[in-house]
Write an enzyme that holds these catalytic residues in place. Sequence first.
Site, PDB file in Angstrom:
ATOM      1  N   HIS A 268       0.847  -1.197   0.000  1.00  0.00           N
ATOM      2  CA  HIS A 268       0.000   0.000   0.000  1.00  0.00           C
ATOM      3  C   HIS A 268       0.884   1.249   0.000  1.00  0.00           C
ATOM      4  CE1 HIS A 268      -3.377   2.495   0.493  1.00  0.00           C
ATOM      5  NE2 HIS A 268      -3.782   2.178   1.708  1.00  0.00           N
ATOM      6  N   HIS A 307      -2.349  -1.015 -11.603  1.00  0.00           N
ATOM      7  CA  HIS A 307      -3.195  -0.578 -10.487  1.00  0.00           C
ATOM      8  C   HIS A 307      -4.458  -1.423 -10.495  1.00  0.00           C
ATOM      9  CE1 HIS A 307      -5.527   2.080  -7.865  1.00  0.00           C
ATOM     10  NE2 HIS A 307      -4.374   2.592  -7.500  1.00  0.00           N
ATOM     11  N   ASP A 363       2.861   6.044  -7.560  1.00  0.00           N
ATOM     12  CA  ASP A 363       4.139   5.798  -6.895  1.00  0.00           C
ATOM     13  C   ASP A 363       5.339   5.821  -7.824  1.00  0.00           C
ATOM     14  OD1 ASP A 363       3.219   5.430  -4.256  1.00  0.00           O
ATOM     15  OD2 ASP A 363       2.377   3.509  -4.854  1.00  0.00           O
TER      16      ASP A 363
END
Length: 442
Positions: A268, A307, A363
Amino acid sequence: MAKDTLTITDNRTGKQYEIPIEHGAIRAMDLRQIQVAAADFGLMTYDPAFTNTASCKSRITYIDGDNGILRYRGYPIEELAEKSDYLETAYLIVKGELPNRQHFDMWKRNITLHTMVHENVKKFMDGFRYDAHPMGMLVGTIGALSTFYPDAKNIFDLESRRVQTRRLIGKMPTIAAFAYRHSRGLPYVYPDNDLSYTGNFLSMLFKMTELVYKPNPVLERALDVLFVLHADHEQNCSTNAVRSVGSSQVDPYSAVAAAAAALYGPLHGGANEAVIHMLMEIGSIDNVPAAVKKFKAGEGRLMGFGHRVYKNYDPRAKIIKRIAEEVFEVTGKNPLIDIAVELERIALQDDYFVKRKLYPNVDFYSGIIYQAMGFPMTMFPVLFAIPRTSGWLAQWAEMVRDSEQKIARPRQLYVGEEIRHWAPVAQRPEPASREDAVTEQI
Ligand code: ACO
Protein backbone atom coordinates in the site's frame (compact mmCIF):
# COMPACT_ATOMS: atom_id res chain seq x y z
CA MET A 1 -39.60 -1.70 -20.53
CA ALA A 2 -36.38 -3.13 -19.01
CA LYS A 3 -36.62 -3.63 -15.26
CA ASP A 4 -33.84 -2.83 -12.76
CA THR A 5 -33.96 -6.33 -11.31
CA LEU A 6 -32.06 -9.57 -11.47
CA THR A 7 -33.87 -12.91 -11.83
CA ILE A 8 -32.06 -15.85 -10.28
CA THR A 9 -33.00 -19.47 -10.76
CA ASP A 10 -31.74 -21.80 -8.03
CA ASN A 11 -31.04 -25.04 -9.86
CA ARG A 12 -31.00 -26.93 -6.57
CA THR A 13 -34.70 -26.24 -6.01
CA GLY A 14 -35.95 -24.87 -9.33
CA LYS A 15 -37.20 -21.74 -7.52
CA GLN A 16 -36.91 -18.27 -9.06
CA TYR A 17 -36.15 -15.04 -7.24
CA GLU A 18 -36.35 -11.43 -8.46
CA ILE A 19 -33.83 -9.15 -6.79
CA PRO A 20 -33.70 -5.34 -7.15
CA ILE A 21 -30.63 -3.69 -8.69
CA GLU A 22 -29.68 -0.30 -7.28
CA HIS A 23 -26.61 1.74 -8.35
CA GLY A 24 -25.47 -1.23 -10.44
CA ALA A 25 -25.42 -3.57 -7.42
CA ILE A 26 -27.59 -6.12 -5.67
CA ARG A 27 -27.77 -6.27 -1.89
CA ALA A 28 -25.96 -9.33 -0.56
CA MET A 29 -28.70 -9.72 2.08
CA ASP A 30 -31.28 -10.20 -0.71
CA LEU A 31 -29.56 -13.51 -1.45
CA ARG A 32 -30.29 -14.88 2.02
CA GLN A 33 -33.87 -15.73 1.02
CA ILE A 34 -32.39 -18.30 -1.41
CA GLN A 35 -32.56 -21.47 0.65
CA VAL A 36 -32.75 -25.18 -0.01
CA ALA A 37 -34.72 -25.81 3.18
CA ALA A 38 -36.31 -23.58 5.81
CA ALA A 39 -33.48 -24.26 8.30
CA ASP A 40 -30.85 -23.43 5.68
CA PHE A 41 -28.74 -20.31 6.43
CA GLY A 42 -29.35 -18.93 2.94
CA LEU A 43 -27.02 -18.03 0.09
CA MET A 44 -23.93 -15.89 0.69
CA THR A 45 -21.35 -14.43 -1.65
CA TYR A 46 -17.65 -15.29 -1.36
CA ASP A 47 -15.34 -12.37 -2.11
CA PRO A 48 -11.85 -12.56 -0.58
CA ALA A 49 -10.15 -9.13 -0.74
CA PHE A 50 -13.49 -7.48 -1.62
CA THR A 51 -12.67 -7.36 -5.32
CA ASN A 52 -16.33 -7.07 -6.31
CA THR A 53 -18.11 -5.93 -3.17
CA ALA A 54 -19.18 -2.38 -2.33
CA SER A 55 -18.98 -1.96 1.45
CA CYS A 56 -20.63 1.47 1.61
CA LYS A 57 -22.32 4.27 -0.28
CA SER A 58 -20.02 7.27 -0.40
CA ARG A 59 -20.17 10.85 -1.66
CA ILE A 60 -16.49 11.65 -1.22
CA THR A 61 -14.28 10.35 -4.04
CA TYR A 62 -15.15 9.15 -7.53
CA ILE A 63 -12.76 7.02 -9.58
CA ASP A 64 -13.30 5.83 -13.14
CA GLY A 65 -10.30 3.58 -13.56
CA ASP A 66 -10.88 2.78 -17.24
CA ASN A 67 -10.79 6.43 -18.17
CA GLY A 68 -8.18 7.62 -15.66
CA ILE A 69 -10.61 9.89 -13.76
CA LEU A 70 -10.27 10.91 -10.11
CA ARG A 71 -12.55 13.48 -8.48
CA TYR A 72 -12.95 14.68 -4.89
CA ARG A 73 -16.57 15.68 -4.20
CA GLY A 74 -17.02 16.06 -7.97
CA TYR A 75 -13.97 18.26 -8.57
CA PRO A 76 -11.37 16.83 -11.01
CA ILE A 77 -8.00 16.14 -9.38
CA GLU A 78 -6.23 18.08 -12.14
CA GLU A 79 -8.12 21.29 -11.24
CA LEU A 80 -7.51 20.89 -7.52
CA ALA A 81 -3.80 20.15 -8.04
CA GLU A 82 -3.42 23.26 -10.16
CA LYS A 83 -5.67 25.76 -8.39
CA SER A 84 -6.32 24.60 -4.83
CA ASP A 85 -4.03 23.82 -1.91
CA TYR A 86 -3.99 21.01 0.61
CA LEU A 87 -5.91 22.73 3.41
CA GLU A 88 -8.66 23.89 1.05
CA THR A 89 -8.86 20.39 -0.48
CA ALA A 90 -8.98 18.87 3.02
CA TYR A 91 -11.92 21.19 3.82
CA LEU A 92 -13.64 20.08 0.61
CA ILE A 93 -13.12 16.41 1.41
CA VAL A 94 -14.18 16.65 5.04
CA LYS A 95 -17.10 19.08 4.63
CA GLY A 96 -18.30 18.33 1.11
CA GLU A 97 -18.04 21.86 -0.38
CA LEU A 98 -15.27 24.32 -1.12
CA PRO A 99 -15.12 26.94 1.65
CA ASN A 100 -16.08 30.60 1.29
CA ARG A 101 -13.43 33.12 2.32
CA GLN A 102 -14.61 33.37 5.94
CA HIS A 103 -14.93 29.63 6.48
CA PHE A 104 -11.56 28.99 4.88
CA ASP A 105 -9.85 31.52 7.16
CA MET A 106 -11.52 29.92 10.20
CA TRP A 107 -10.56 26.42 9.05
CA LYS A 108 -6.92 27.40 8.54
CA ARG A 109 -6.83 29.10 11.94
CA ASN A 110 -8.45 26.12 13.64
CA ILE A 111 -5.99 23.65 12.09
CA THR A 112 -3.01 25.90 12.90
CA LEU A 113 -4.14 26.21 16.53
CA HIS A 114 -3.76 22.45 16.83
CA THR A 115 -0.25 21.97 15.45
CA MET A 116 1.35 21.74 18.93
CA VAL A 117 1.39 18.43 20.78
CA HIS A 118 1.26 17.86 24.54
CA GLU A 119 4.79 17.74 26.00
CA ASN A 120 4.11 14.17 27.11
CA VAL A 121 3.60 13.20 23.45
CA LYS A 122 7.14 14.44 22.87
CA LYS A 123 8.37 12.36 25.81
CA PHE A 124 6.39 9.36 24.56
CA MET A 125 8.17 9.65 21.20
CA ASP A 126 11.53 9.97 22.97
CA GLY A 127 10.92 6.47 24.32
CA PHE A 128 11.33 4.88 20.89
CA ARG A 129 14.69 3.30 20.07
CA TYR A 130 17.20 5.53 18.30
CA ASP A 131 16.70 3.65 15.02
CA ALA A 132 12.89 3.30 15.17
CA HIS A 133 11.16 3.40 11.78
CA PRO A 134 9.31 6.75 11.56
CA MET A 135 6.15 5.03 10.30
CA GLY A 136 6.12 2.71 13.33
CA MET A 137 6.51 5.80 15.53
CA LEU A 138 3.66 7.54 13.71
CA VAL A 139 1.29 4.57 14.07
CA GLY A 140 2.07 4.22 17.79
CA THR A 141 1.81 7.93 18.53
CA ILE A 142 -1.52 8.42 16.72
CA GLY A 143 -2.92 5.58 18.84
CA ALA A 144 -1.47 7.19 21.98
CA LEU A 145 -3.32 10.45 21.21
CA SER A 146 -6.59 8.76 22.21
CA THR A 147 -5.31 8.74 25.80
CA PHE A 148 -4.74 12.51 25.66
CA TYR A 149 -8.22 13.26 24.30
CA PRO A 150 -10.73 11.00 26.08
CA ASP A 151 -13.53 13.30 24.81
CA ALA A 152 -12.88 11.74 21.38
CA LYS A 153 -14.96 8.72 22.37
CA ASN A 154 -18.11 10.85 21.89
CA ILE A 155 -18.21 9.94 18.23
CA PHE A 156 -21.90 10.79 17.78
CA ASP A 157 -21.31 14.35 18.96
CA LEU A 158 -20.74 16.61 15.94
CA GLU A 159 -18.64 19.14 17.86
CA SER A 160 -16.39 16.38 19.20
CA ARG A 161 -15.90 14.95 15.69
CA ARG A 162 -14.99 18.41 14.43
CA VAL A 163 -12.42 19.04 17.17
CA GLN A 164 -10.73 15.65 16.68
CA THR A 165 -10.62 16.27 12.92
CA ARG A 166 -8.84 19.61 13.38
CA ARG A 167 -6.51 18.11 15.97
CA LEU A 168 -5.50 15.18 13.81
CA ILE A 169 -4.99 17.20 10.61
CA GLY A 170 -3.07 19.79 12.65
CA LYS A 171 -0.85 17.37 14.56
CA MET A 172 0.05 14.85 11.86
CA PRO A 173 2.89 16.95 10.38
CA THR A 174 4.24 17.63 13.88
CA ILE A 175 4.30 13.96 14.86
CA ALA A 176 5.72 12.99 11.44
CA ALA A 177 8.50 15.59 11.72
CA PHE A 178 9.31 14.55 15.32
CA ALA A 179 9.59 10.92 14.13
CA TYR A 180 12.06 12.00 11.44
CA ARG A 181 14.13 14.18 13.82
CA HIS A 182 14.22 11.32 16.33
CA SER A 183 15.63 8.96 13.71
CA ARG A 184 18.33 11.52 12.88
CA GLY A 185 19.18 12.25 16.53
CA LEU A 186 18.17 15.88 16.06
CA PRO A 187 16.21 18.04 18.54
CA TYR A 188 12.51 18.41 17.80
CA VAL A 189 11.47 21.69 16.16
CA TYR A 190 8.23 23.23 17.41
CA PRO A 191 5.61 24.39 14.90
CA ASP A 192 5.91 27.86 13.36
CA ASN A 193 2.32 29.01 12.90
CA ASP A 194 3.35 31.89 10.63
CA LEU A 195 4.17 29.36 7.92
CA SER A 196 1.81 27.45 5.61
CA TYR A 197 0.82 23.84 6.36
CA THR A 198 3.64 22.40 4.23
CA GLY A 199 6.03 25.30 4.95
CA ASN A 200 5.71 24.59 8.66
CA PHE A 201 6.20 20.87 8.04
CA LEU A 202 9.44 21.57 6.14
CA SER A 203 10.55 23.84 9.00
CA MET A 204 9.90 21.14 11.62
CA LEU A 205 11.85 18.66 9.47
CA PHE A 206 14.83 20.63 8.27
CA LYS A 207 15.37 23.71 10.52
CA MET A 208 18.84 23.70 12.00
CA THR A 209 20.41 26.71 13.79
CA GLU A 210 18.68 29.52 11.89
CA LEU A 211 16.26 31.62 13.95
CA VAL A 212 13.51 31.51 11.34
CA TYR A 213 13.29 28.79 8.70
CA LYS A 214 12.31 30.03 5.24
CA PRO A 215 10.92 27.18 3.14
CA ASN A 216 11.78 27.19 -0.52
CA PRO A 217 8.49 28.24 -2.20
CA VAL A 218 8.87 25.73 -5.06
CA LEU A 219 9.41 22.80 -2.68
CA GLU A 220 6.65 24.07 -0.36
CA ARG A 221 4.19 24.17 -3.28
CA ALA A 222 5.39 20.84 -4.72
CA LEU A 223 4.82 19.11 -1.39
CA ASP A 224 1.42 20.81 -1.10
CA VAL A 225 0.37 19.48 -4.54
CA LEU A 226 1.59 16.00 -3.58
CA PHE A 227 -0.58 16.29 -0.46
CA VAL A 228 -3.60 17.26 -2.62
CA LEU A 229 -3.00 14.18 -4.80
CA HIS A 230 -2.83 11.83 -1.80
CA ALA A 231 -5.76 13.23 0.20
CA ASP A 232 -8.25 10.46 -0.57
CA HIS A 233 -8.68 7.46 -2.84
CA GLU A 234 -12.05 5.95 -1.87
CA GLN A 235 -12.18 2.38 -0.46
CA ASN A 236 -8.49 1.40 -0.50
CA CYS A 237 -6.87 -0.83 2.14
CA SER A 238 -6.26 1.88 4.79
CA THR A 239 -9.66 3.52 4.26
CA ASN A 240 -11.31 0.16 4.64
CA ALA A 241 -9.31 -0.19 7.88
CA VAL A 242 -10.48 3.16 9.31
CA ARG A 243 -14.10 2.32 8.49
CA SER A 244 -13.88 -1.25 9.73
CA VAL A 245 -12.12 -0.44 13.02
CA GLY A 246 -14.22 2.72 13.46
CA SER A 247 -17.41 0.68 13.05
CA SER A 248 -16.78 -0.72 16.54
CA GLN A 249 -17.44 2.90 17.70
CA VAL A 250 -13.89 3.28 18.97
CA ASP A 251 -12.47 6.85 19.06
CA PRO A 252 -11.07 8.29 15.79
CA TYR A 253 -7.42 8.28 16.99
CA SER A 254 -7.53 4.50 17.41
CA ALA A 255 -9.32 4.10 14.05
CA VAL A 256 -6.83 6.36 12.24
CA ALA A 257 -3.91 4.51 13.89
CA ALA A 258 -5.33 1.32 12.33
CA ALA A 259 -5.51 3.03 8.94
CA ALA A 260 -1.90 4.22 9.27
CA ALA A 261 -0.88 0.65 10.17
CA ALA A 262 -2.53 -0.57 6.95
CA LEU A 263 -0.62 2.08 5.02
CA TYR A 264 2.68 0.85 6.50
CA GLY A 265 2.45 -2.35 4.42
CA PRO A 266 4.61 -2.63 1.30
CA LEU A 267 1.62 -3.28 -0.97
CA HIS A 268 0.00 0.00 0.00
CA GLY A 269 2.19 2.86 1.26
CA GLY A 270 5.52 1.23 0.48
CA ALA A 271 5.40 0.88 -3.31
CA ASN A 272 7.30 4.12 -4.00
CA GLU A 273 10.20 2.84 -1.91
CA ALA A 274 10.17 -0.35 -4.01
CA VAL A 275 10.35 1.83 -7.14
CA ILE A 276 13.54 3.51 -5.87
CA HIS A 277 15.14 0.13 -5.08
CA MET A 278 14.20 -1.12 -8.55
CA LEU A 279 15.61 1.99 -10.30
CA MET A 280 18.84 1.76 -8.29
CA GLU A 281 19.17 -1.90 -9.21
CA ILE A 282 18.66 -1.15 -12.92
CA GLY A 283 21.39 1.45 -12.51
CA SER A 284 21.52 3.02 -15.98
CA ILE A 285 19.42 3.72 -19.07
CA ASP A 286 21.37 1.10 -21.02
CA ASN A 287 20.09 -1.62 -18.71
CA VAL A 288 16.41 -0.69 -19.19
CA PRO A 289 15.60 -3.00 -22.15
CA ALA A 290 17.04 -6.03 -20.31
CA ALA A 291 15.11 -5.10 -17.18
CA VAL A 292 11.82 -4.82 -19.09
CA LYS A 293 12.49 -8.23 -20.64
CA LYS A 294 12.92 -9.68 -17.13
CA PHE A 295 9.65 -8.17 -15.90
CA LYS A 296 7.85 -9.61 -18.91
CA ALA A 297 9.29 -13.04 -18.14
CA GLY A 298 7.73 -12.78 -14.68
CA GLU A 299 11.03 -12.17 -12.86
CA GLY A 300 9.82 -9.45 -10.54
CA ARG A 301 7.38 -6.68 -11.37
CA LEU A 302 7.87 -3.27 -12.86
CA MET A 303 7.20 -1.43 -9.61
CA GLY A 304 5.04 1.70 -9.88
CA PHE A 305 3.21 0.20 -12.85
CA GLY A 306 -0.29 -1.24 -12.84
CA HIS A 307 -3.19 -0.58 -10.49
CA ARG A 308 -6.17 -2.53 -9.21
CA VAL A 309 -8.56 0.24 -10.31
CA TYR A 310 -6.77 2.33 -12.96
CA LYS A 311 -6.55 0.55 -16.27
CA ASN A 312 -5.34 3.76 -17.87
CA TYR A 313 -2.69 6.34 -16.94
CA ASP A 314 -3.17 7.17 -13.23
CA PRO A 315 -4.12 10.88 -13.42
CA ARG A 316 -1.97 11.57 -10.34
CA ALA A 317 1.15 10.14 -12.01
CA LYS A 318 0.84 12.69 -14.85
CA ILE A 319 0.78 15.59 -12.40
CA ILE A 320 3.63 14.16 -10.33
CA LYS A 321 5.82 13.79 -13.41
CA ARG A 322 5.38 17.52 -14.06
CA ILE A 323 6.15 18.44 -10.44
CA ALA A 324 9.37 16.41 -10.62
CA GLU A 325 10.78 18.80 -13.21
CA GLU A 326 9.96 21.84 -11.02
CA VAL A 327 11.56 20.24 -7.97
CA PHE A 328 14.73 19.30 -9.85
CA GLU A 329 15.18 22.96 -10.88
CA VAL A 330 15.75 23.61 -7.17
CA THR A 331 17.36 20.43 -5.87
CA GLY A 332 19.28 19.36 -8.94
CA LYS A 333 18.22 16.34 -10.95
CA ASN A 334 17.75 12.99 -9.26
CA PRO A 335 19.63 10.73 -11.73
CA LEU A 336 17.00 8.01 -11.25
CA ILE A 337 14.49 10.12 -13.23
CA ASP A 338 16.21 9.36 -16.54
CA ILE A 339 15.95 5.64 -15.89
CA ALA A 340 12.28 6.04 -14.91
CA VAL A 341 11.40 8.04 -18.04
CA GLU A 342 13.13 5.48 -20.27
CA LEU A 343 11.37 2.62 -18.46
CA GLU A 344 8.03 4.31 -19.02
CA ARG A 345 8.84 4.99 -22.70
CA ILE A 346 9.81 1.39 -23.42
CA ALA A 347 7.04 -0.19 -21.35
CA LEU A 348 4.30 1.90 -22.94
CA GLN A 349 5.41 0.74 -26.40
CA ASP A 350 5.50 -2.89 -25.36
CA ASP A 351 2.62 -5.24 -26.13
CA TYR A 352 2.90 -6.97 -22.74
CA PHE A 353 2.13 -3.75 -20.84
CA VAL A 354 -0.31 -2.35 -23.41
CA LYS A 355 -2.40 -5.55 -23.50
CA ARG A 356 -2.60 -5.72 -19.72
CA LYS A 357 -3.35 -1.99 -19.43
CA LEU A 358 -0.35 -1.39 -17.17
CA TYR A 359 0.48 2.32 -16.84
CA PRO A 360 2.53 4.31 -14.32
CA ASN A 361 0.70 4.76 -11.01
CA VAL A 362 1.06 7.48 -8.35
CA ASP A 363 4.14 5.80 -6.89
CA PHE A 364 6.22 5.68 -10.05
CA TYR A 365 7.54 9.24 -9.76
CA SER A 366 6.67 10.29 -6.18
CA GLY A 367 9.64 8.52 -4.51
CA ILE A 368 12.09 10.17 -6.92
CA ILE A 369 10.78 13.59 -5.89
CA TYR A 370 10.85 12.81 -2.18
CA GLN A 371 14.41 11.53 -2.51
CA ALA A 372 15.49 14.70 -4.35
CA MET A 373 13.91 16.78 -1.55
CA GLY A 374 16.12 15.01 0.99
CA PHE A 375 13.68 12.54 2.52
CA PRO A 376 15.00 9.10 3.48
CA MET A 377 12.96 6.21 2.10
CA THR A 378 11.59 5.36 5.55
CA MET A 379 9.71 8.68 5.44
CA PHE A 380 7.81 7.85 2.22
CA PRO A 381 4.79 6.18 3.87
CA VAL A 382 4.75 8.94 6.50
CA LEU A 383 4.49 11.53 3.70
CA PHE A 384 1.50 9.58 2.40
CA ALA A 385 -0.18 9.34 5.82
CA ILE A 386 -0.18 13.09 6.53
CA PRO A 387 -2.49 14.15 3.68
CA ARG A 388 -4.50 10.91 3.72
CA THR A 389 -5.63 11.83 7.26
CA SER A 390 -8.30 14.18 5.85
CA GLY A 391 -9.60 11.36 3.64
CA TRP A 392 -9.61 8.87 6.51
CA LEU A 393 -11.51 11.28 8.75
CA ALA A 394 -14.07 12.16 6.07
CA GLN A 395 -14.67 8.46 5.39
CA TRP A 396 -14.84 7.70 9.12
CA ALA A 397 -17.41 10.50 9.72
CA GLU A 398 -19.46 9.35 6.71
CA MET A 399 -19.51 5.85 8.20
CA VAL A 400 -20.48 7.12 11.67
CA ARG A 401 -23.41 9.10 10.22
CA ASP A 402 -24.60 6.33 7.88
CA SER A 403 -27.69 4.68 9.38
CA GLU A 404 -27.15 1.59 7.19
CA GLN A 405 -23.75 0.86 8.73
CA LYS A 406 -23.26 -1.55 11.63
CA ILE A 407 -20.17 -3.07 13.18
CA ALA A 408 -18.20 -4.48 10.23
CA ARG A 409 -18.26 -8.22 10.50
CA PRO A 410 -17.81 -10.38 7.41
CA ARG A 411 -19.05 -13.93 7.15
CA GLN A 412 -16.77 -16.88 6.44
CA LEU A 413 -17.05 -20.18 4.65
CA TYR A 414 -16.01 -22.69 7.29
CA VAL A 415 -13.93 -25.43 5.66
CA GLY A 416 -12.30 -26.86 8.81
CA GLU A 417 -12.83 -30.05 10.82
CA GLU A 418 -16.25 -31.32 11.85
CA ILE A 419 -16.76 -31.80 15.60
CA ARG A 420 -13.96 -33.68 17.41
CA HIS A 421 -13.63 -34.58 21.10
CA TRP A 422 -10.72 -33.82 23.42
CA ALA A 423 -8.61 -36.82 24.51
CA PRO A 424 -5.68 -37.09 26.96
CA VAL A 425 -2.33 -36.60 25.28
CA ALA A 426 -1.36 -40.29 25.38
CA GLN A 427 -4.53 -41.28 23.56
CA ARG A 428 -4.34 -38.76 20.75
CA PRO A 429 -4.13 -40.29 17.31
CA GLU A 430 -0.99 -39.41 15.34
CA PRO A 431 -2.04 -38.83 11.76
CA ALA A 432 0.94 -38.99 9.41
CA SER A 433 0.45 -35.42 8.38
CA ARG A 434 0.06 -34.04 11.92
CA GLU A 435 3.44 -32.26 12.07
CA ASP A 436 2.85 -30.63 8.70
CA ALA A 437 -0.65 -29.64 9.66
CA VAL A 438 0.53 -28.01 12.89
CA THR A 439 3.56 -26.25 11.48
CA GLU A 440 1.55 -24.91 8.56
CA GLN A 441 -0.64 -22.88 10.89
CA ILE A 442 1.69 -19.98 11.58
N1 ACO B 1 4.85 -5.52 -13.83
C1 ACO B 1 4.70 -6.59 -14.64
N2 ACO B 1 3.53 -7.25 -14.78
C2 ACO B 1 2.47 -6.82 -14.09
C3 ACO B 1 2.55 -5.70 -13.24
C4 ACO B 1 3.78 -5.04 -13.13
N3 ACO B 1 3.93 -3.97 -12.33
N4 ACO B 1 1.34 -5.48 -12.68
C5 ACO B 1 0.53 -6.42 -13.17
N5 ACO B 1 1.20 -7.23 -14.02
C6 ACO B 1 0.64 -8.33 -14.81
C7 ACO B 1 0.40 -9.56 -13.96
O1 ACO B 1 1.52 -10.44 -13.97
C8 ACO B 1 -0.81 -10.16 -14.63
O2 ACO B 1 -0.39 -10.80 -15.80
P1 ACO B 1 -1.08 -12.19 -16.28
O3 ACO B 1 -2.51 -11.80 -16.60
O4 ACO B 1 -0.28 -12.63 -17.45
O5 ACO B 1 -1.00 -13.13 -15.11
C9 ACO B 1 -1.64 -8.95 -15.07
O6 ACO B 1 -0.66 -7.92 -15.25
C10 ACO B 1 -2.70 -8.50 -14.05
O7 ACO B 1 -2.06 -8.31 -12.79
P2 ACO B 1 -2.77 -8.51 -11.37
O8 ACO B 1 -1.72 -8.77 -10.34
O9 ACO B 1 -3.89 -9.48 -11.49
O10 ACO B 1 -3.42 -7.08 -11.16
P3 ACO B 1 -3.97 -6.50 -9.78
O11 ACO B 1 -5.01 -5.54 -10.15
O12 ACO B 1 -4.32 -7.57 -8.83
O13 ACO B 1 -2.67 -5.78 -9.18
C11 ACO B 1 -1.07 -4.16 -8.56
C12 ACO B 1 -2.47 -4.43 -9.15
C13 ACO B 1 -0.90 -4.90 -7.22
C14 ACO B 1 -0.90 -2.67 -8.31
C15 ACO B 1 -0.02 -4.68 -9.58
O14 ACO B 1 -0.18 -4.02 -10.81
C16 ACO B 1 1.41 -4.52 -9.05
O15 ACO B 1 1.90 -5.39 -8.34
N6 ACO B 1 2.10 -3.40 -9.42
C17 ACO B 1 3.42 -3.12 -8.91
C18 ACO B 1 3.33 -2.61 -7.46
C19 ACO B 1 2.81 -1.19 -7.37
O16 ACO B 1 3.23 -0.31 -8.12
N7 ACO B 1 1.92 -0.94 -6.39
C20 ACO B 1 1.38 0.40 -6.14
C21 ACO B 1 -0.07 0.47 -6.41
S1 ACO B 1 -0.67 2.13 -6.16
C22 ACO B 1 -0.93 2.30 -4.47
O17 ACO B 1 -1.11 1.37 -3.75
C23 ACO B 1 -0.90 3.66 -3.89
